[in-house]
Design a protein around this motif. Structure first.
Motif, PDB file in Angstrom:
ATOM      1  N   GLY A   1     -12.352 -23.836  -1.806  1.00  0.00           N
ATOM      2  CA  GLY A   1     -13.059 -24.842  -2.609  1.00  0.00           C
ATOM      3  C   GLY A   1     -13.713 -24.302  -3.854  1.00  0.00           C
ATOM      4  N   GLY A   2     -13.659 -22.977  -4.068  1.00  0.00           N
ATOM      5  CA  GLY A   2     -14.249 -22.410  -5.282  1.00  0.00           C
ATOM      6  C   GLY A   2     -15.019 -21.139  -5.031  1.00  0.00           C
ATOM      7  N   VAL A   3     -16.104 -20.974  -5.761  1.00  0.00           N
ATOM      8  CA  VAL A   3     -16.913 -19.754  -5.652  1.00  0.00           C
ATOM      9  C   VAL A   3     -18.392 -20.124  -5.608  1.00  0.00           C
ATOM     10  CG1 VAL A   3     -15.226 -18.308  -6.866  1.00  0.00           C
ATOM     11  CG2 VAL A   3     -17.042 -19.444  -8.174  1.00  0.00           C
ATOM     12  N   GLY A   4     -19.198 -19.187  -5.145  1.00  0.00           N
ATOM     13  CA  GLY A   4     -20.643 -19.383  -5.118  1.00  0.00           C
ATOM     14  C   GLY A   4     -21.335 -18.720  -6.286  1.00  0.00           C
TER      15      GLY A   4
ATOM     16  N   THR B   1     -19.117 -25.000  -9.447  1.00  0.00           N
ATOM     17  CA  THR B   1     -18.109 -23.980  -9.164  1.00  0.00           C
ATOM     18  C   THR B   1     -17.484 -24.119  -7.777  1.00  0.00           C
ATOM     19  OG1 THR B   1     -19.804 -22.448  -8.342  1.00  0.00           O
ATOM     20  CG2 THR B   1     -19.203 -22.285 -10.694  1.00  0.00           C
ATOM     21  N   TRP B   2     -17.917 -25.107  -7.005  1.00  0.00           N
ATOM     22  CA  TRP B   2     -17.411 -25.259  -5.639  1.00  0.00           C
ATOM     23  C   TRP B   2     -17.318 -26.734  -5.293  1.00  0.00           C
ATOM     24  CZ3 TRP B   2     -19.604 -27.220  -1.032  1.00  0.00           C
ATOM     25  CH2 TRP B   2     -18.912 -26.901   0.140  1.00  0.00           C
ATOM     26  N   GLU B   3     -16.288 -27.076  -4.528  1.00  0.00           N
ATOM     27  CA  GLU B   3     -16.085 -28.452  -4.099  1.00  0.00           C
ATOM     28  C   GLU B   3     -16.065 -28.498  -2.570  1.00  0.00           C
ATOM     29  OE1 GLU B   3     -16.122 -32.149  -4.133  1.00  0.00           O
ATOM     30  OE2 GLU B   3     -15.686 -31.349  -6.153  1.00  0.00           O
ATOM     31  N   LYS B   4     -16.783 -29.445  -1.985  1.00  0.00           N
ATOM     32  CA  LYS B   4     -16.852 -29.538  -0.529  1.00  0.00           C
ATOM     33  C   LYS B   4     -15.518 -30.002   0.046  1.00  0.00           C
ATOM     34  CE  LYS B   4     -18.810 -34.222  -0.555  1.00  0.00           C
ATOM     35  NZ  LYS B   4     -19.949 -35.064  -0.132  1.00  0.00           N
ATOM     36  N   PHE B   5     -15.339 -29.774   1.345  1.00  0.00           N
ATOM     37  CA  PHE B   5     -14.083 -30.125   2.012  1.00  0.00           C
ATOM     38  C   PHE B   5     -14.342 -30.277   3.503  1.00  0.00           C
ATOM     39  CE2 PHE B   5     -14.385 -25.507   1.741  1.00  0.00           C
ATOM     40  CZ  PHE B   5     -14.256 -25.137   3.072  1.00  0.00           C
ATOM     41  N   GLU B   6     -13.348 -30.796   4.194  1.00  0.00           N
ATOM     42  CA  GLU B   6     -13.371 -30.862   5.651  1.00  0.00           C
ATOM     43  C   GLU B   6     -12.121 -30.189   6.204  1.00  0.00           C
ATOM     44  OE1 GLU B   6     -13.828 -34.820   7.059  1.00  0.00           O
ATOM     45  OE2 GLU B   6     -15.800 -35.124   6.112  1.00  0.00           O
ATOM     46  N   VAL B   7     -12.276 -29.508   7.337  1.00  0.00           N
ATOM     47  CA  VAL B   7     -11.146 -28.841   7.971  1.00  0.00           C
ATOM     48  C   VAL B   7     -10.384 -29.859   8.799  1.00  0.00           C
ATOM     49  CG1 VAL B   7     -10.421 -27.016   9.558  1.00  0.00           C
ATOM     50  CG2 VAL B   7     -12.389 -26.648   8.040  1.00  0.00           C
ATOM     51  N   PRO B   8      -9.089 -30.036   8.548  1.00  0.00           N
ATOM     52  CA  PRO B   8      -8.314 -31.019   9.298  1.00  0.00           C
ATOM     53  C   PRO B   8      -7.978 -30.518  10.710  1.00  0.00           C
ATOM     54  CG  PRO B   8      -6.879 -29.829   7.817  1.00  0.00           C
ATOM     55  CD  PRO B   8      -8.282 -29.336   7.530  1.00  0.00           C
ATOM     56  N   ASP B   9      -7.624 -31.416  11.577  1.00  0.00           N
ATOM     57  CA  ASP B   9      -7.200 -31.027  12.924  1.00  0.00           C
ATOM     58  C   ASP B   9      -5.840 -30.333  12.895  1.00  0.00           C
ATOM     59  OD1 ASP B   9      -9.468 -31.974  14.163  1.00  0.00           O
ATOM     60  OD2 ASP B   9      -8.624 -33.964  14.541  1.00  0.00           O
TER      61      ASP B   9
ATOM     62  N   PHE C   1     -15.570  -7.034 -11.987  1.00  0.00           N
ATOM     63  CA  PHE C   1     -15.215  -7.798 -10.789  1.00  0.00           C
ATOM     64  C   PHE C   1     -16.467  -8.273 -10.061  1.00  0.00           C
ATOM     65  CE2 PHE C   1     -14.411  -8.400  -6.339  1.00  0.00           C
ATOM     66  CZ  PHE C   1     -13.239  -9.131  -6.326  1.00  0.00           C
ATOM     67  N   CYS C   2     -17.437  -7.386  -9.905  1.00  0.00           N
ATOM     68  CA  CYS C   2     -18.659  -7.736  -9.167  1.00  0.00           C
ATOM     69  C   CYS C   2     -19.447  -8.842  -9.856  1.00  0.00           C
ATOM     70  CB  CYS C   2     -19.527  -6.496  -8.967  1.00  0.00           C
ATOM     71  SG  CYS C   2     -18.796  -5.268  -7.853  1.00  0.00           S
ATOM     72  N   LEU C   3     -19.386  -8.892 -11.176  1.00  0.00           N
ATOM     73  CA  LEU C   3     -20.052  -9.970 -11.894  1.00  0.00           C
ATOM     74  C   LEU C   3     -19.490 -11.331 -11.492  1.00  0.00           C
ATOM     75  CD1 LEU C   3     -20.258  -8.383 -15.462  1.00  0.00           C
ATOM     76  CD2 LEU C   3     -22.218  -9.092 -14.074  1.00  0.00           C
ATOM     77  N   MET C   4     -18.191 -11.369 -11.245  1.00  0.00           N
ATOM     78  CA  MET C   4     -17.538 -12.639 -10.924  1.00  0.00           C
ATOM     79  C   MET C   4     -17.592 -12.978  -9.435  1.00  0.00           C
ATOM     80  SD  MET C   4     -16.538 -13.999 -13.734  1.00  0.00           S
ATOM     81  CE  MET C   4     -17.904 -13.269 -14.644  1.00  0.00           C
ATOM     82  N   GLU C   5     -17.433 -11.959  -8.562  1.00  0.00           N
ATOM     83  CA  GLU C   5     -17.251 -12.263  -7.143  1.00  0.00           C
ATOM     84  C   GLU C   5     -18.204 -11.506  -6.219  1.00  0.00           C
ATOM     85  OE1 GLU C   5     -13.224 -12.609  -5.793  1.00  0.00           O
ATOM     86  OE2 GLU C   5     -12.501 -13.137  -7.792  1.00  0.00           O
TER      87      GLU C   5
ATOM     88  N   PRO D   1     -13.421 -26.913  -8.706  1.00  0.00           N
ATOM     89  CA  PRO D   1     -13.744 -27.232 -10.102  1.00  0.00           C
ATOM     90  C   PRO D   1     -13.085 -26.226 -11.040  1.00  0.00           C
ATOM     91  CG  PRO D   1     -15.715 -27.256  -8.737  1.00  0.00           C
ATOM     92  CD  PRO D   1     -14.627 -26.665  -7.903  1.00  0.00           C
ATOM     93  N   HIS D   2     -12.824 -26.667 -12.258  1.00  0.00           N
ATOM     94  CA  HIS D   2     -12.172 -25.791 -13.228  1.00  0.00           C
ATOM     95  C   HIS D   2     -12.915 -24.468 -13.392  1.00  0.00           C
ATOM     96  CE1 HIS D   2      -9.587 -29.014 -15.473  1.00  0.00           C
ATOM     97  NE2 HIS D   2      -9.487 -29.093 -14.168  1.00  0.00           N
ATOM     98  N   LEU D   3     -14.224 -24.544 -13.508  1.00  0.00           N
ATOM     99  CA  LEU D   3     -14.996 -23.325 -13.737  1.00  0.00           C
ATOM    100  C   LEU D   3     -14.840 -22.346 -12.572  1.00  0.00           C
ATOM    101  CD1 LEU D   3     -16.935 -21.677 -15.434  1.00  0.00           C
ATOM    102  CD2 LEU D   3     -18.845 -22.992 -14.458  1.00  0.00           C
ATOM    103  N   GLY D   4     -14.793 -22.869 -11.353  1.00  0.00           N
ATOM    104  CA  GLY D   4     -14.609 -22.004 -10.198  1.00  0.00           C
ATOM    105  C   GLY D   4     -13.299 -21.246 -10.266  1.00  0.00           C
ATOM    106  N   GLU D   5     -12.234 -21.923 -10.695  1.00  0.00           N
ATOM    107  CA  GLU D   5     -10.929 -21.261 -10.792  1.00  0.00           C
ATOM    108  C   GLU D   5     -10.882 -20.245 -11.933  1.00  0.00           C
ATOM    109  OE1 GLU D   5      -7.964 -20.943  -9.051  1.00  0.00           O
ATOM    110  OE2 GLU D   5      -9.330 -21.772  -7.585  1.00  0.00           O
ATOM    111  N   TRP D   6     -11.554 -20.561 -13.063  1.00  0.00           N
ATOM    112  CA  TRP D   6     -11.577 -19.580 -14.157  1.00  0.00           C
ATOM    113  C   TRP D   6     -12.313 -18.315 -13.701  1.00  0.00           C
ATOM    114  CZ3 TRP D   6      -7.839 -20.660 -16.994  1.00  0.00           C
ATOM    115  CH2 TRP D   6      -7.615 -21.917 -17.554  1.00  0.00           C
TER     116      TRP D   6
END
Length: 595
Positions: free
Chosen positions: A210-213, A476-484, A194-198, A102-107
């Motif tokens: 996929g983003g951040v928590g 802030t995060w988008e789900k995904f699947e790990v490909p083979d 930095f700690c505030l963000m990550e 999501p955009h917010l996750g990347e910002w």
């Protein structure tokens, strides 16, 4: 200066030389050593070798791991810029999984990376590099320069508060200097940003593919911005202060532009994604790479060769030469073509195998655990350097002329930085102009300007993040699947330069993984063509201006050059004089260098 042994170096070798070594030279597990032969008669460095004494092997134990763990593992490559590795790994994972955060996750990721640039550049520039130019050091190495500084008014005194250049030097004295102590306080607030963000520094706890928590709120951004605005005010003092200091060295020591001078061969892999364009698809990497807020690029002899991340990726070659490894010619090829159908070279990181072969250090043969990354332009394997990070970043961004967000603007020949009104200072516009040289002083100057650049970008990112929050777009995060099966790459800028992660997934596990941070690019030994690495090239044949000779010689000009590349925070420097032994060299071996 080209990446060869110059005629001046060969001539000097016929006279008496003194072996001098600085080993270890950095904070990164004390592994970097600089071995030189000094020609005191002609006041030059006749020969230089850059060595690394430690094998780490991350590419070996990444095999078979769950790719979702890649950023947590590779973060531990470094205790200084671990978050840069984590970020780059997440970029590579996003490509492999086909996920767009999501955009917010990347910002938020951008805000974290901007804070890291501000923190690391500040503490390195003011508390480590600054010591090389402080009153105590200059008094010991160039007392005549200090005497001149005492009588040289600082042109920008009104902006930074120091009347003379000598006053600036006194402010840089370790622990006792006013500015030295102020910078330490600033480093604390940037780490908090930095700690505030990550979550935590230096190994982020809320950064994932996929983003951040991170839970994004207006209060979170307010806490970040209050610290950022104090930093912005600090930079209004720092930039003019450093301009005065570095300009003075050109004036006080005519010819000092040749210290650390090498041919302009700069690489930048770009930084700060624009989520409105970046989808992490390799097929679209050319386009979204050019939308980064730091533009990727390869600069050769002052000209922009490319700013296409696909071209940059395909041009990377890993050479061995003087490093302690066996080649992988007879081993498996993982990737023959990239996702666009372009052929991938055998020496590309996707196809690399790591085969350690320990040996006794021999400066005429194998002498370092660092491999030799090069960039192939279709004709030559170029020993690109990162300019310590900022020089390449600003140069590439300026030439590309693509960035313009209201706070920073690339003009084609410069980068303009707008810093708004702060509590005690009015708005300020700084302009970094492409310099005449890629040398020690300009690497350091660019670091100062990039601190202001990162702060200005962070203001833009915070505005964008707040707009998302106020619009209710708080995911802030988008789900995904790990490909083979997958091949992927991530590109960004670690604090001190280019960073790329190259991953191959098979059966849902990591089959091959190679991270390439700035240290191997900058600290590489002679490659298989005999071409010196950037540290070696920048130090070798440089003039020496230090007034001390013999046992009193401190090697300050050599140290300034190596430090200008920001080699993972230099400290704990030990000096070995080789007993002052004079060498009688009967001949100078030539080096095979590609035309």
């Amino acid at each position: 200066m080209t990446a060869t042994t110059s005629s001046k170096g060969k001539a000097a070798a016929k006279d008496g030389l003194v072996e001098m070594a600085w080993d270890p030279i950095t904070r990164i597990v004390g592994s970097l050593g600089i071995y030189t032969k000094i020609d005191f008669k002609n006041a030059t460095v006749a020969e230089c070798h850059s060595t690394s004494s430690i094998f780490r092997g991350y590419s070996l134990f990444m095999k078979g791991k769950d790719p979702r763990d890649a950023h947590f593992i590779t973060s531990r490559i470094c205790g200084i810029c671990g978050d840069n590795h984590a970020t780059c790994s997440c970029y590579a994972q996003n490509m492999a999984y086909g996920v767009k955060p999501p955009h917010l996750g990347e910002w938020i990721v951008n805000l974290g990376e901007a804070a890291e640039y501000m923190f690391d550049h500040n503490i390195f520039q003011e508390n480590l590099v600054g010591v090389d130019y402080c009153e105590r050091m200059v008094k010991e190495t160039n007392p005549s320069v200090l005497a001149k500084a005492e009588n040289t008014p600082a042109p920008n005194a009104e902006a930074h508060g120091y009347k003379t250049v000598a006053d600036i030097m006194r402010a840089l004295n370790p622990f006792s200097g006013e500015f030295y102590r102020e910078a330490l306080q600033v480093s604390r607030s940037t780490r908090e940003m930095f700690c505030l963000m990550e979550g935590r520094h230096v190994h982020p706890s809320t950064l994932y593919a996929g983003g951040v928590g991170t839970v994004a709120t207006v209060q979170l951004m307010t806490d970040y911005l209050t610290r950022l605005m104090r930093y912005v005010e600090f930079m209004k003092k720092v930039v003019p202060m450093h301009d005065d200091l570095f300009d003075f060295f050109y004036e006080a020591l005519p010819g000092y532009e040749n210290v650390g001078l090498r041919r302009t061969l700069l690489g930048c892999w770009g930084s700060f994604q624009d989520p409105e364009y970046c989808n992490f698809s390799y097929a679209d990497m050319t386009d979204w790479g050019r939308k980064m807020f730091v533009t990727p690029g390869v600069v050769v002899d002052g000209k922009l060769v490319t700013n296409d991340l696909v071209d940059i990726n395909l041009g990377i070659r890993i050479l061995l030469g003087s490093s302690y490894y066996e080649d992988w010619n007879d081993q498996e090829t993982f990737v023959t073509h990239d996702p666009l159908g372009n052929p991938v070279d055998r020496r590309h990181p996707w196809n690399q195998h790591t085969n350690p072969h320990p040996a006794k250090r021999d400066l005429e043969d194998k002498y370092s655990w660092v491999m030799s990354p090069r960039w192939f332009d279709g004709k030559d394997h170029l020993a690109l350097d990162t300019g310590g990070g900022p020089l390449a970043r600003l140069w590439s961004t300026a030439l590309s002329g693509l960035v313009d967000n209201g706070y920073v603007k690339a003009t084609g020949h410069s980068v303009q930085i707008e810093l708004p009104k702060t509590a005690l200072k009015p708005p300020v516009t700084f302009e970094w102009k492409i310099p005449k040289w890629s040398n020690t002083l300009e690497r350091n100057r660019a670091r100062t300007y990039f601190q202001a650049y990162a702060a200005a970008c962070a203001l833009h990112f915070a505005e964008k993040a707040l707009a998302e929050i106020r619009a209710g777009r708080t995911q802030t995060w988008e789900k995904f699947e790990v490909p083979d099966q997958a091949i992927s790459c991530g590109f960004t800028e670690a604090v001190r330069g280019v960073l790329s992660h190259h991953m191959v997934i098979r059966d849902g596990k990591i089959a091959n993984y190679h991270p390439y941070p700035p240290t191997p690019w900058n600290a590489s030994p002679r490659d298989s063509f005999g071409t010196p690495g950037p540290y070696e090239d920048a130090v070798q044949d440089q003039p020496l201006f230090e007034e001390n000779k013999g046992d009193a010689f401190k090697g300050i000009d050599v140290m300034r050059t190596v430090r200008s590349f920001d080699p993972c925070l230099p400290c704990g420097v030990h000096m070995y004089l080789g007993g002052g032994k004079t060498l009688q060299k009967l001949h100078t071996p030539t080096m095979a260098t590609p035309e």
